[in-house]
Design a protein around this motif. Structure first.
Motif, PDB file in Angstrom:
ATOM      1  N   ASP A  15      58.228 -16.016 -31.627  1.00 46.21           N
ATOM      2  CA  ASP A  15      58.724 -14.968 -32.526  1.00 46.21           C
ATOM      3  C   ASP A  15      58.155 -15.134 -33.928  1.00 46.21           C
ATOM      4  O   ASP A  15      57.833 -14.142 -34.604  1.00 46.21           O
TER       5      ASP A  15
ATOM      6  N   LYS B 252      55.534 -12.291 -35.400  1.00 49.81           N
ATOM      7  CA  LYS B 252      55.966 -11.619 -36.629  1.00 49.81           C
ATOM      8  C   LYS B 252      54.850 -11.622 -37.667  1.00 49.81           C
ATOM      9  O   LYS B 252      54.639 -10.635 -38.384  1.00 49.81           O
TER      10      LYS B 252
ATOM     11  N   ASP C 217      55.435  -6.973 -31.544  1.00 47.16           N
ATOM     12  CA  ASP C 217      56.775  -7.120 -30.993  1.00 47.16           C
ATOM     13  C   ASP C 217      56.849  -8.330 -30.075  1.00 47.16           C
ATOM     14  O   ASP C 217      55.863  -8.714 -29.442  1.00 47.16           O
TER      15      ASP C 217
END
Length: 298
Positions: free
Chosen positions: A28, A32, A37
């Protein structure tokens, strides 16, 4: 680049392992930074992005200053705990192994002229340091089989041998645990290889860019520190280009599919007397440039 799935503070995640194998950078954080996504799990990551983000991820990793988690603080799980469909497998794909398993279903101890395909249920695949549970009221002859596992990176059908590498995402280690007495009783391989916890895999997936093609890697298995299997993937009867090209004839391979490529000689049934697994045994499966998958028998 090594991709790992894990549990950290009760939450499931996945990410990339540092080069020294001591830390993981959560996906993640990486996605990011490149404005993408986050898919729910690593299987969906492969299905969504395949190889397309590898250069971007490498650039972010090179400049990443924080956000890592110590691997000592996570529970490593199977890279793909729930494959989208059964695991594809090859039987008798090393000549020495084909000659040692005279009593198994699938014909005589001859080296096959064509790939022997079968499948096994893995629901779920278990990971590094997970326990293999023997259903003692059902089977007494549990065997190990270290295997190179291929992870498909993009859909393909009727793939030419020259295009095979482009359809591969990466590689991991598999242990095709097998109940030999169940195999013999049912005169086929499916049931005896599909019992719960009988598909350890991991500890992570190494991207294909880290492993030269054609794939020639040392492969070994130890039981309680005794070397039982010791070979190299160059000894495959049907190599990776042949396997994927042949398997994909008339059959669409999907991103995230897993193919176990076969095991070399030295399985428990190949010894006289047999050397089957028992409670308390520690099985270590090693493949060069990937790592070591360890499981305990219970």
């Amino acid at each position: 680049m090594k991709f790992v799935s894990y549990i950290y503070k009760g939450n499931q995640g996945y990410g990339i392992v540092s080069k020294d194998n001591t830390k993981v950078i959560p996906m993640d954080i990486l996605l990011k930074k490149i404005g993408k996504d986050l898919p729910e799990n690593f299987l969906e990551f492969i299905r969504t992005y395949s190889d397309s983000l590898i250069p971007n991820l490498q650039e972010v990793i090179n400049h990443n200053g924080n956000g890592t988690i110590s691997l000592d603080n996570v529970k490593i799980t199977a890279p793909i705990p729930y494959p989208r469909r059964n695991v594809f497998c090859l039987g008798k794909n090393y000549a020495d192994h084909a000659l040692e398993v005279k009593s198994l279903p699938g014909g005589k101890a001859a080296i096959p002229d064509h790939p022997i395909y079968f499948t096994k249920v893995a629901d779920p695949v278990i990971g590094h340091m997970d326990k293999v549970l023997i259903p003692k009221d059902y089977t007494e002859k549990i065997d190990y089989e270290v295997e190179l596992a291929i992870i498909i990176g993009k859909d393909g059908k009727d793939i030419s041998p020259e295009d095979v590498e482009s359809h591969i995402f990466g590689y991991t280690i598999g242990n095709d645990i097998s109940a030999r007495d169940v195999q013999t009783k049912h005169v086929q391989w499916f049931k005896g290889k599909s019992l719960d916890t009988f598909t350890p895999m991991g500890p992570w997936i190494v991207h294909k860019s880290e492993i030269e093609f054609p794939v020639e890697l040392d492969i070994r298995c130890k039981v309680n520190n005794e070397i039982r299997q010791n070979s190299n993937t160059k000894n495959l009867i049907f190599d990776i280009p042949y396997i994927i090209s042949d398997l994909s004839k008339g059959l669409t391979l999907r991103a995230g599919d897993i193919i176990l490529t076969g095991t070399p000689a030295g399985v428990g049934i190949g010894f006289s007397p047999h050397k089957y697994l028992k409670s308390g045994d520690v099985v270590e499966c090693f493949i060069e440039k990937i790592g070591t998958l360890v499981n305990v028998i219970e």
